[in-house]
Enzyme design. Structure first.
Site, PDB file in Angstrom:
ATOM      1  CB  ILE A 124     -25.415  -8.730 -15.793  1.00 18.15           C
ATOM      2  CG1 ILE A 124     -26.151  -9.853 -15.050  1.00 18.15           C
ATOM      3  CG2 ILE A 124     -25.253  -7.512 -14.901  1.00 18.15           C
ATOM      4  CD1 ILE A 124     -25.428 -10.347 -13.810  1.00 18.15           C
ATOM      5  CB  THR A 128     -32.864 -18.590 -26.521  1.00 17.21           C
ATOM      6  OG1 THR A 128     -31.767 -18.340 -27.402  1.00 17.21           O
ATOM      7  CG2 THR A 128     -34.094 -18.933 -27.347  1.00 17.21           C
ATOM      8  CB  VAL A 132     -28.646 -13.016 -16.039  1.00 19.61           C
ATOM      9  CG1 VAL A 132     -27.944 -13.115 -14.689  1.00 19.61           C
ATOM     10  CG2 VAL A 132     -28.820 -14.412 -16.638  1.00 19.61           C
ATOM     11  CG  ASP A 242     -24.719 -23.494 -24.329  1.00 24.29           C
ATOM     12  OD1 ASP A 242     -24.015 -23.451 -25.365  1.00 24.29           O
ATOM     13  OD2 ASP A 242     -25.486 -22.568 -23.995  1.00 24.29           O
TER      14      ASP A 242
END
Length: 572
Positions: A124, A128, A132, A242
């Site tokens: 899913i 980098t 997952v 992020d």
């Protein structure tokens, strides 16, 4: 019960000892070394003798967990070297020694899970440094998300980078922050899985869906949860570094959770230390990071949140730059160029290179004039060039945007959508490309109008973290040498002048190089319509000439651009 007297071992024969032992056993007394202790009430019979021994030997008494009093003649290993004790317990519990050394107390109270207790269902997400998976916990039957962290070896730098996410997540506990539920380890390999709650959506997947259009109250609901999560992170001394749509997960109950703390770090505003500027996905990166600042704070997360807010209201990313130079150019045109004081007080490694020749005027309110009026002050604050002017997450939650009508809806009142993630949009786009390629191979050369909507817009890919630049470069070289690999090939950031490129595992709908260089989005009433009487109008999308995937210019002008090849981009 009668008194029990101590006796001297030197004057007592073996026969007398046996007789005394049998008589005391019948009366409920147990002999422990030189002392006798009653089972019923724990009364110490030879306190006087013990005190004399303590004065003579200097021994100290300590009370054990069972309530007995015993003398300690050796230093306690738990107190003298707690780290060794924890490490020993963790290794005995099944944790690899390299992970115990890296995470320390963060593993206390946990037991490692085995990989064969989970069943992978689907991939899913991909980044980098990690993949997952949707998986099923075979012990509980619960659906979970497994994040597999990739690192090539057990070098201290690699292990430290991997362990940092675990240390950060153990600090956090908030409804709008993803919770680490466990770890799956292997003693034989350098692999590690992080176990999280499974979430059906991410914000990037929903925002890119052509059937999804958020109302003003829904945007407020999502943003309130995002900023609340950031407020908790910052209060615990954590910078996410992020924030973007694909890292904001949403469950079926409408609860938003900040995820992917792979680039997060722990900071102390009172004791600052240099940090890398190679963080945050390009489209959501604050100007001070683009200029090479290594001394920053919560302002970088708040800038990203401001980009997300404007994106939700506009229906598309507001500053989709392809390189760091172009990204700064877009920031200057929207937010204005920095003042002279900004350049003087800031310690920027790239300041002289990226300083504009002519000053730009700030145009946020003019550009977003069709946004809800209450949103403009908050966007204006979050997208301030000066980090101090972005204030704090707590101040953002008190802004007019959240205290005026229409109020934010409850998470449970958000519409129900089928599962949608950024990787799903990528798969749809890849399938469209395959169909186009198949049609072209069959000789279908007829030009067809390409229908473009929000599902086909480009999504940014995260640039490499400078702290692991050597490992990232190694992966890139391996990928480039493998002709059968389906991964995108790109040069390292320090070799292409900071170009965004297409990093390994990046999720994007179309190649950003197809967006014309001088394209500047115009946010008019067609981007966001909050009229109560009229339905939202369709979002405008670019339909101009496509750029060549390598040169980035129009195909019609390909032959005329050879003379300009290699010229350096300059911010005008």
């Amino acid at each position: 019960m009668g008194c029990v007297f101590g006796r001297e071992a030197a004057t007592t024969t073996t026969a007398e000892a046996k007789q005394a032992k049998s008589s005391k056993a019948s009366s409920g007394v147990v002999v422990v070394g030189e002392s006798s202790v009653t089972k019923s009430n724990g009364v110490i019979a030879d306190d006087v003798e013990k005190k004399k021994n303590e004065e003579a030997n200097g021994d100290k008494e300590r009370k054990s967990s069972k309530g007995d009093r015993r003398r300690s003649t050796k230093p306690n290993p738990r107190l003298s070297n707690p780290s060794k004790h924890w490490r020993g317990e963790q290794v005995a519990a099944g944790w690899p020694s390299w992970l115990s050394d890296a995470c320390g107390e963060a593993l206390n109270g946990w037991v490692p899970r085995k990989a064969d207790t989970f069943e992978k269902i689907d991939k899913i997400g991909q980044g980098t440094y990690s993949n997952v998976y949707k998986a099923k916990d075979m012990l509980t039957g619960k659906i979970v998300a497994l994040k597999k962290v990739r690192f090539d070896n057990l070098e201290p730098e690699s292990v430290k980078f991997m362990a940092r996410e675990i240390l950060v997540l153990r600090r956090l506990d908030h409804p709008n922050v993803v919770k680490l539920e466990g770890l799956v380890t292997s003693r034989m390999s350098c692999s590690l899985y992080l176990v999280f709650q499974y979430m059906d959506h991410d914000l990037a997947g929903l925002a890119s869906s052509p059937v999804v259009k958020f109302s003003e109250s829904e945007v407020k609901c999502l943003m309130r949860q995002l900023i609340s999560g950031l407020e908790h992170c910052h209060s615990r001394g954590v910078l996410h570094r992020d924030i973007k749509g694909s890292n904001l997960l949403i469950d079926d109950g409408g609860v938003l959770k900040i995820a992917d703390f792979g680039l997060a770090t722990i900071f102390d505003p009172n004791h600052k230390r240099p940090m890398t500027s190679r963080v945050v996905t390009l489209w959501y990166r604050a100007p001070e990071l683009l200029l090479g600042a290594t001394d920053y704070g919560v302002g970088i997360d708040l800038w990203s949140a401001g980009c997300i807010l404007a994106e939700l209201l506009a229906g598309r990313p507001i500053m989709p730059g392809r390189t760091e130079v172009e990204q700064l150019h877009k920031i200057y045109k929207l937010c204005g160029s920095p003042s002279e004081d900004y350049w003087k007080k800031g310690k920027f490694t790239h300041g002289a290179i990226y300083k504009p020749r002519e000053p730009y005027k700030r145009s946020i309110r003019e550009t977003f004039k069709d946004f809800p009026p209450s949103s403009l002050p908050l966007i204006d604050a979050l997208l301030s060039i000066e980090p101090e002017d972005r204030q704090t997450a707590s101040a953002a939650l008190k802004s007019e945007f959240f205290t005026s009508e229409p109020y934010a809806c409850e998470p449970a009142d958000l519409p129900k959508y089928p599962p949608s993630k950024e990787i799903d949009a990528k798969r749809r786009d890849e399938e469209t490309r395959r169909q186009r390629a198949a049609s072209k191979a069959q000789g279908d050369g007829a030009r067809k109008n390409r229908h473009r909507d929000r599902s086909n817009r480009a999504l940014p890919a995260p640039e490499a973290n400078a702290e692991l630049q050597s490992n990232v470069d190694r992966r890139r070289l391996i990928t480039h040498a493998n002709a059968k690999s389906k991964s995108e090939k790109f040069p390292p950031p320090h070799q292409d002048g900071g170009a965004m490129g297409v990093p390994l595992g990046a999720s994007q709908h179309i190649d950003p190089t197809f967006i014309p260089r001088d394209m500047v989005p115009s946010f008019t009433s067609s981007s966001f319509n909050f009229s109560k009487d009229e339905p939202p109008t369709q979002v405008q999308t670019w339909s101009g000439p496509l750029g060549h995937p390598i040169t980035g210019v129009s195909r019609k002008k390909k032959d005329n651009t050879k003379s300009s090849k290699g010229k350096r981009a300059v911010v005008a």
